[in-house]
Enzyme design. Structure first.
Site, PDB file in Angstrom:
ATOM      1  CB  CYS A 203      14.359  24.648  66.790  1.00 33.73           C
ATOM      2  SG  CYS A 203      15.111  26.206  66.339  1.00 33.73           S
TER       3      CYS A 203
ATOM      4  NE  ARG B 206      16.394  17.748  67.644  1.00 31.29           N
ATOM      5  CZ  ARG B 206      17.469  18.435  68.051  1.00 31.29           C
ATOM      6  NH1 ARG B 206      17.320  19.530  68.778  1.00 31.29           N
ATOM      7  NH2 ARG B 206      18.683  18.049  67.719  1.00 31.29           N
TER       8      ARG B 206
ATOM      9  NE  ARG C 229      24.388  21.972  69.996  1.00 32.57           N
ATOM     10  CZ  ARG C 229      23.159  22.329  69.614  1.00 32.57           C
ATOM     11  NH1 ARG C 229      22.444  21.518  68.870  1.00 32.57           N
ATOM     12  NH2 ARG C 229      22.649  23.491  69.975  1.00 32.57           N
TER      13      ARG C 229
ATOM     14  CG  HIS D 247      19.495  21.772  63.610  1.00 36.91           C
ATOM     15  ND1 HIS D 247      19.908  20.569  64.157  1.00 36.91           N
ATOM     16  CD2 HIS D 247      19.048  22.525  64.659  1.00 36.91           C
ATOM     17  CE1 HIS D 247      19.728  20.600  65.464  1.00 36.91           C
ATOM     18  NE2 HIS D 247      19.218  21.772  65.795  1.00 36.91           N
TER      19      HIS D 247
ATOM     20  CG  ASP E 248      16.129  29.374  65.452  1.00 32.82           C
ATOM     21  OD1 ASP E 248      16.137  29.227  66.694  1.00 32.82           O
ATOM     22  OD2 ASP E 248      17.054  28.994  64.721  1.00 32.82           O
TER      23      ASP E 248
ATOM     24  CD  GLN F 161      14.894  21.248  65.922  1.00 31.81           C
ATOM     25  OE1 GLN F 161      15.759  21.271  66.785  1.00 31.81           O
ATOM     26  NE2 GLN F 161      13.607  21.171  66.211  1.00 31.81           N
TER      27      GLN F 161
END
Length: 340
Positions: A270, A315, A106, A133, A229, A136
């Site tokens: 998210c 997730r 990440r 991502h 987001d 996600q």
């Protein structure tokens, strides 16, 4: 074998039918966990978790998923290793690949995760970069499928910063899965041409529609899911004043939710979200602009249409599915993919 030994660096590393499989498998693993049925597909494996960026959900999800699968996760933060500073990404990849069975990364640059995959010799999973991502996305579309029973014919509207990693991923993944994507964003923050063209290519095959507009009320019409987001991505250097003023008309609030014209619309985010003043950064920004919230109001965030915490919990199941299929030597019959 469709997945074994492969990396998941961006959505297009797999086919649409393979993404559908991952979503269904994540839902299955969620049921196993709920019923306390052990599923140690990665018993004896060791997983390296590389984090250049801080994380709540991604780190927690990879750690718990690895433990549930019987693997041992080892966290390596930016203070723990010399990635790109005293040791090249390539050299680091070779070292880690000789000791670990899989690597999560990440961070910022997509090239880093690509290099790790190229030189480590083990599956590498993108926990987030500035470009994509993918883990996600499995959780997001899993949440959509759980709510509606199917992804077929569904429409997801994303409003806000349309040029970030989440918007890129939603646009392309939606097109791959046959979910229509509508993006409402200012002209300066709309998806880049290459991302749009990539999504449009998949949409032609699946029948999904791609619609990008400055008009926020047009963007949300008929949406089954309304998604946003944060307006300022981690590590992004911008004029905050300009960005917030530009995006305030794209806030998800009760009025915008009503404008979908769909009584069943769900709301997704998210996370983290600036929906109130309960964080130091959130308080600073909301006070500065004299608003109660930024990208989503607390009323909607905490309301009955909000599925943000189900989405966050998913997730872990999504990441578990991704690690299991790429590292667990699972038997997945080819006939499944012939039928989808």
């Amino acid at each position: 074998m469709h997945f074994q030994g492969k990396s998941f660096l961006k959505e297009i590393d797999f086919t649409g039918s393979e993404l559908h499989y991952l979503i269904d498998f994540a839902i299955h693993l969620k049921q196993l966990k709920k019923q306390h049925i052990p599923h140690p597909y990665l018993a004896g494996k060791n997983i390296a978790l590389l984090f250049e960026k801080t994380s709540t959900r991604t780190r927690s999800a990879f750690t718990v998923a690895a433990n549930d699968l019987g693997a041992h996760p080892e966290f390596l933060g930016k203070e723990d290793i010399q990635l790109g500073e005293k040791e090249s990404v390539s050299d680091t990849a070779k070292v880690l690949g000789s000791m670990f069975d899989g690597i999560e990364f990440r961070g910022f640059d997509q090239q880093v995760v690509e290099q790790l995959a190229a030189d480590s010799g083990v599956p590498v999973w993108n926990g987030l970069t500035d470009s994509w991502h993918p883990t996600q996305m499995i959780a997001d579309f899993m949440t959509l499928k759980e709510q509606f029973g199917t992804l077929e014919g569904k429409t997801l509207a994303y409003v806000g910063d349309g040029r970030n990693n989440v918007a890129n991923s939603l646009l392309v993944t939606g097109a791959m899965l046959g979910v229509s994507i509508q993006i409402g964003a200012p002209l300066a923050l709309q998806p880049e041409k290459w991302v749009r063209e990539l999504a449009e290519g998949y949409a032609e095959q699946t029948g999904a529609t791609i619609f990008i507009t400055e008009e926020v009320t047009e963007a949300v019409k008929g949406a089954d899911a309304l998604y946003t987001d944060v307006w300022i991505s981690m590590g992004e250097s911008i004029d905050v004043d300009e960005r917030v003023k530009l995006l305030l008309p794209y806030q998800i609030n009760a009025d915008l939710l009503q404008k979908t014209g769909n009584p069943d619309t769900i709301v997704l985010h998210c996370l983290p979200a600036f929906h109130d003043k309960q964080t130091s950064k959130g308080k600073q920004l909301t006070d500065q602009f004299q608003v109660a919230a930024l990208e989503i109001t607390d009323e909607v965030f905490q309301g009955p249409k909000s599925k943000v915490f189900e989405q966050a919990g998913n997730r872990m199941h999504a990441i578990k599915a991704i690690m299991a299929v790429t590292l667990g030597n699972l038997f997945i019959p080819d006939t499944f993919f012939e039928q989808t």
